[in-house]
Design a protein around this motif. Structure first.
Motif, PDB file in Angstrom:
ATOM      1  N   GLU A  43      19.234 -32.887 -53.969  1.00  0.00           N
ATOM      2  CA  GLU A  43      19.037 -33.287 -52.840  1.00  0.00           C
ATOM      3  C   GLU A  43      18.991 -32.852 -52.305  1.00  0.00           C
ATOM      4  OE1 GLU A  43      22.953 -34.434 -53.834  1.00  0.00           O
ATOM      5  OE2 GLU A  43      22.903 -35.839 -55.433  1.00  0.00           O
ATOM      6  N   VAL A  44      18.901 -30.790 -51.987  1.00  0.00           N
ATOM      7  CA  VAL A  44      19.000 -30.112 -50.919  1.00  0.00           C
ATOM      8  C   VAL A  44      17.525 -30.163 -50.371  1.00  0.00           C
ATOM      9  CG1 VAL A  44      19.368 -27.648 -50.470  1.00  0.00           C
ATOM     10  CG2 VAL A  44      21.023 -29.208 -50.702  1.00  0.00           C
ATOM     11  N   GLY A  45      16.944 -29.615 -51.746  1.00  0.00           N
ATOM     12  CA  GLY A  45      15.381 -30.013 -51.495  1.00  0.00           C
ATOM     13  C   GLY A  45      14.446 -31.183 -51.409  1.00  0.00           C
ATOM     14  N   GLU A  46      14.733 -32.011 -51.249  1.00  0.00           N
ATOM     15  CA  GLU A  46      15.058 -33.014 -50.364  1.00  0.00           C
ATOM     16  C   GLU A  46      14.702 -32.976 -48.389  1.00  0.00           C
ATOM     17  OE1 GLU A  46      15.682 -36.544 -52.170  1.00  0.00           O
ATOM     18  OE2 GLU A  46      15.531 -36.383 -54.078  1.00  0.00           O
ATOM     19  N   LEU A  47      15.592 -31.875 -48.306  1.00  0.00           N
ATOM     20  CA  LEU A  47      15.775 -32.292 -47.119  1.00  0.00           C
ATOM     21  C   LEU A  47      15.665 -30.472 -45.997  1.00  0.00           C
ATOM     22  CD1 LEU A  47      19.746 -33.488 -47.186  1.00  0.00           C
ATOM     23  CD2 LEU A  47      17.288 -35.228 -46.295  1.00  0.00           C
ATOM     24  N   ARG A  91      17.540 -19.607 -46.234  1.00  0.00           N
ATOM     25  CA  ARG A  91      17.966 -21.941 -45.981  1.00  0.00           C
ATOM     26  C   ARG A  91      18.678 -22.145 -46.923  1.00  0.00           C
ATOM     27  NH1 ARG A  91      15.166 -23.411 -40.377  1.00  0.00           N
ATOM     28  NH2 ARG A  91      15.678 -21.489 -39.068  1.00  0.00           N
ATOM     29  N   PHE A  92      17.573 -22.145 -47.933  1.00  0.00           N
ATOM     30  CA  PHE A  92      17.855 -22.982 -49.047  1.00  0.00           C
ATOM     31  C   PHE A  92      19.283 -23.089 -50.173  1.00  0.00           C
ATOM     32  CE2 PHE A  92      17.317 -24.280 -53.829  1.00  0.00           C
ATOM     33  CZ  PHE A  92      17.398 -25.186 -53.658  1.00  0.00           C
ATOM     34  N   HIS A  93      19.149 -20.777 -49.888  1.00  0.00           N
ATOM     35  CA  HIS A  93      20.443 -20.998 -51.039  1.00  0.00           C
ATOM     36  C   HIS A  93      21.677 -20.978 -50.390  1.00  0.00           C
ATOM     37  CE1 HIS A  93      23.151 -17.172 -50.672  1.00  0.00           C
ATOM     38  NE2 HIS A  93      23.250 -17.468 -52.431  1.00  0.00           N
ATOM     39  N   ARG A  94      22.054 -20.751 -48.933  1.00  0.00           N
ATOM     40  CA  ARG A  94      23.297 -21.382 -48.310  1.00  0.00           C
ATOM     41  C   ARG A  94      23.608 -23.062 -47.563  1.00  0.00           C
ATOM     42  NH1 ARG A  94      22.854 -17.844 -42.855  1.00  0.00           N
ATOM     43  NH2 ARG A  94      22.747 -16.127 -43.444  1.00  0.00           N
ATOM     44  N   ALA A  95      22.379 -23.994 -48.519  1.00  0.00           N
ATOM     45  CA  ALA A  95      22.440 -24.943 -47.998  1.00  0.00           C
ATOM     46  C   ALA A  95      23.068 -25.757 -49.662  1.00  0.00           C
ATOM     47  CB  ALA A  95      20.910 -26.028 -47.936  1.00  0.00           C
ATOM     48  N   VAL A  96      21.895 -24.682 -50.406  1.00  0.00           N
ATOM     49  CA  VAL A  96      22.504 -25.816 -52.176  1.00  0.00           C
ATOM     50  C   VAL A  96      23.882 -25.126 -51.932  1.00  0.00           C
ATOM     51  CG1 VAL A  96      22.722 -24.917 -54.170  1.00  0.00           C
ATOM     52  CG2 VAL A  96      20.579 -25.725 -52.952  1.00  0.00           C
ATOM     53  N   ASP A  97      24.533 -23.661 -51.783  1.00  0.00           N
ATOM     54  CA  ASP A  97      25.457 -23.149 -51.801  1.00  0.00           C
ATOM     55  C   ASP A  97      26.879 -24.059 -50.896  1.00  0.00           C
ATOM     56  OD1 ASP A  97      27.619 -21.667 -52.972  1.00  0.00           O
ATOM     57  OD2 ASP A  97      28.093 -21.029 -50.663  1.00  0.00           O
ATOM     58  N   ALA A  98      26.642 -24.595 -50.246  1.00  0.00           N
ATOM     59  CA  ALA A  98      27.344 -25.293 -49.394  1.00  0.00           C
ATOM     60  C   ALA A  98      27.173 -27.190 -49.866  1.00  0.00           C
ATOM     61  CB  ALA A  98      26.998 -25.678 -47.698  1.00  0.00           C
TER      62      ALA A  98
END
Length: 58
Positions: A19-23, A36-43
């Motif tokens: 889901e995060v990867g699509e954004l 940014r990917f790390h932070r977005a996945v964690d959140a």
């Protein structure tokens, strides 16, 4: 959910990371993208699966 088995944990993680990867903006420099990917996945994981106590590690 209580204690979950490794396969279930992997499936939950896969769902969130896809889901995060699509954004994500794939034109970012690698270091910035990864952070940014790390932070977005964690959140996203914490928001979607409240109470699991999961965290993303690099």
């Amino acid at each position: 959910m209580g204690k979950i088995d490794p396969l279930r944990a992997a499936n939950l993680s896969e769902e969130v990371t896809e889901e995060v990867g699509e954004l994500m903006d794939y034109n970012l420099p690698p270091g910035i993208f990864c952070e940014r990917f790390h932070r977005a996945v964690d959140a996203a994981f914490k928001l979607k699966y409240k109470g699991l106590g999961a965290s993303v590690t690099k």
